[in-house]
Design an enzyme around this catalytic site. Structure first.
Site, PDB file in Angstrom:
ATOM      1  N   PHE C  38       0.860  -1.186   0.000  1.00  0.00           N
ATOM      2  CA  PHE C  38       0.000   0.000   0.000  1.00  0.00           C
ATOM      3  C   PHE C  38       0.898   1.239   0.000  1.00  0.00           C
ATOM      4  O   PHE C  38       1.741   1.410   0.883  1.00  0.00           O
ATOM      5  CB  PHE C  38      -0.921  -0.013   1.222  1.00  0.00           C
ATOM      6  CG  PHE C  38      -1.923  -1.142   1.187  1.00  0.00           C
ATOM      7  CD1 PHE C  38      -3.207  -0.941   0.684  1.00  0.00           C
ATOM      8  CD2 PHE C  38      -1.572  -2.417   1.617  1.00  0.00           C
ATOM      9  CE1 PHE C  38      -4.125  -1.988   0.632  1.00  0.00           C
ATOM     10  CE2 PHE C  38      -2.494  -3.468   1.564  1.00  0.00           C
ATOM     11  CZ  PHE C  38      -3.769  -3.246   1.074  1.00  0.00           C
ATOM     12  N   VAL C  76       2.367  -1.574   4.474  1.00  0.00           N
ATOM     13  CA  VAL C  76       1.974  -0.187   4.253  1.00  0.00           C
ATOM     14  C   VAL C  76       3.238   0.658   4.328  1.00  0.00           C
ATOM     15  O   VAL C  76       3.975   0.582   5.320  1.00  0.00           O
ATOM     16  CB  VAL C  76       0.981   0.248   5.354  1.00  0.00           C
ATOM     17  CG1 VAL C  76       0.605   1.716   5.195  1.00  0.00           C
ATOM     18  CG2 VAL C  76      -0.262  -0.635   5.329  1.00  0.00           C
ATOM     19  N   CYS C  77       3.499   1.440   3.294  1.00  0.00           N
ATOM     20  CA  CYS C  77       4.722   2.258   3.286  1.00  0.00           C
ATOM     21  C   CYS C  77       4.695   3.246   4.457  1.00  0.00           C
ATOM     22  O   CYS C  77       3.769   4.055   4.582  1.00  0.00           O
ATOM     23  CB  CYS C  77       4.862   3.021   1.984  1.00  0.00           C
ATOM     24  SG  CYS C  77       6.240   4.198   2.040  1.00  0.00           S
ATOM     25  N   ILE C  78       5.714   3.179   5.284  1.00  0.00           N
ATOM     26  CA  ILE C  78       5.698   3.956   6.529  1.00  0.00           C
ATOM     27  C   ILE C  78       5.747   5.466   6.258  1.00  0.00           C
ATOM     28  O   ILE C  78       4.996   6.228   6.880  1.00  0.00           O
ATOM     29  CB  ILE C  78       6.826   3.487   7.484  1.00  0.00           C
ATOM     30  CG1 ILE C  78       6.721   4.191   8.837  1.00  0.00           C
ATOM     31  CG2 ILE C  78       8.212   3.676   6.878  1.00  0.00           C
ATOM     32  CD1 ILE C  78       7.544   3.528   9.927  1.00  0.00           C
ATOM     33  N   ALA C  81       2.454   6.593   4.933  1.00  0.00           N
ATOM     34  CA  ALA C  81       1.416   6.460   5.962  1.00  0.00           C
ATOM     35  C   ALA C  81       1.509   7.597   6.981  1.00  0.00           C
ATOM     36  O   ALA C  81       0.500   8.208   7.338  1.00  0.00           O
ATOM     37  CB  ALA C  81       1.544   5.109   6.656  1.00  0.00           C
TER      38      ALA C  81
END
Lengths: 100, 119, 130
Positions: C38, C76-78, C81
């Site tokens: 994501f 999920v790409c930190i 995010a």
């Protein structure tokens, strides 16, 4: 080593279709989904663009998007896909280029 | 052999964070020593223009990220010639050395990579 | 065949629903999903604070259920995010925010996880835009 291009933006507001048609190779596939299926409307400017170079590539469209928008595809040479067929197509081509 | 990625960057630097997030994918590949090249296309070619002043919009200068690419081992940069031409930029100075490709060369380029990521 | 699927738009975008239907068909055909990644606005799908009207499809909830049922690796790409307000417990503490809202089943990690997935997989299919 052909490529499957996936287009999902409206041909009247985005440059996806125009740009894709410039870089599509012989034997590539183009899948229209979402608003990109508007390019299948007979007589539209986008349909003309799309069909002008149709000997180059194979044309597909996601059936649910065509049906939802009440687009008549009987006059166009396009293969309609359900999701299993969409997945199979992604396996058949060497790579997938999703134009987002 | 590591699988290769062609990143096609199509967003203007003035359209929010999208262009920067595309470049981050390239920088991450470089950090892991993975083969990745970038093709600038459509409004993405605007990222390469020299003398832009993002500070006027309190925006971070994306060209700094671009200039970091060689340090991350990302050395193959390409730009779609027709996209420069149709924006009146055919003769413009670019911030980075990018090879200018015509449509046939772009078709060939796409075929050379395992993956294409278009953002 | 081994797939990586990337989701780039928020949960109400048609492309995020399309991504889910596609992913379901990938598994139904006996293929493998190495990772769902994501990125960009796609990270918003991993928020557990989404409230969807009852007469509308809750695609984020459907994604979460699909990930759980099939024990998928959902990353999920930190960086993407954090800038969109999707935080796990660790990040909420680190930045002094009141609540963590990363839904169960998702992990925050770096873009390296996208590349790692691509090295293991054979196809990447991205779903972004509309």
């Amino acid at each position: 080593m052909t490529t499957l291009h996936i287009l999902n933006a409206s041909p009247s507001t985005a440059t996806q279709l125009k740009s894709c048609l410039r870089v599509v190779s012989i034997g590539d596939g183009i899948v229209l989904c979402g608003e990109a299926v508007q390019a299948l409307r007979p007589g539209s400017a986008a349909a003309e663009q799309l069909l002008a170079c149709q000997q180059t590539y194979h044309l597909y469209a996601l059936q649910e998007d065509v049906q939802a928008r009440a687009i008549d595809t009987t006059m166009v040479s396009v293969t309609l896909l359900d999701y299993p067929a969409f997945v199979a197509l992604c396996v058949d081509y060497a790579r997938v280029n999703s134009w987002t | 052999m590591a699988k290769s990625v062609l990143l096609i960057s199509r967003q203007a630097p003035w359209a929010g964070i999208a262009a920067a997030e595309a470049l981050d994918i390239a920088l991450a590949a470089g950090a892991f020593d993975l083969p990745l090249s970038i093709l600038f296309m459509d409004d993405g070619v605007l990222q390469l223009l020299d003398q832009q002043q993002p500070l006027a919009l309190q925006q971070k200068d994306l060209s700094a990220n671009l200039q970091a690419l060689p340090m991350f081992g990302i050395e193959q940069l390409y730009v779609a010639q027709h996209c420069l031409t149709e924006r009146g930029l055919a003769e413009s100075t670019l911030v980075m050395t990018a090879e200018r490709l015509d449509d046939q060369q772009i078709q060939q380029l796409i075929r050379e990579y395992d993956y294409v990521v278009t953002l | 065949m081994k797939f990586v699927i990337s989701v780039l738009s928020s949960s109400h975008a048609p492309s995020t629903r399309r991504a889910l239907r596609f992913a379901q068909a990938v598994l139904a055909a006996g293929h493998e999903i190495i990772r769902v990644f994501f990125y960009q606005d796609g990270v918003l799908t991993a928020s557990n604070n989404l409230v969807v009207a009852q007469d509308q499809q809750d695609i984020a909830q459907q994604w979460q259920a699909f990930i759980a049922e099939n024990e998928l690796d959902a990353v999920v790409c930190i960086a993407a995010a954090l800038r969109r307000g999707v935080l796990d417990q660790t990040e909420a503490q680190r930045y002094g925010r009141e609540a963590a809202n990363l839904a169960e089943g998702y992990q925050l990690s770096g873009l390296g996880q996208l590349h790692d997935g691509l090295q293991q997989a054979e196809r990447l299919i991205s779903f972004g835009g509309q």
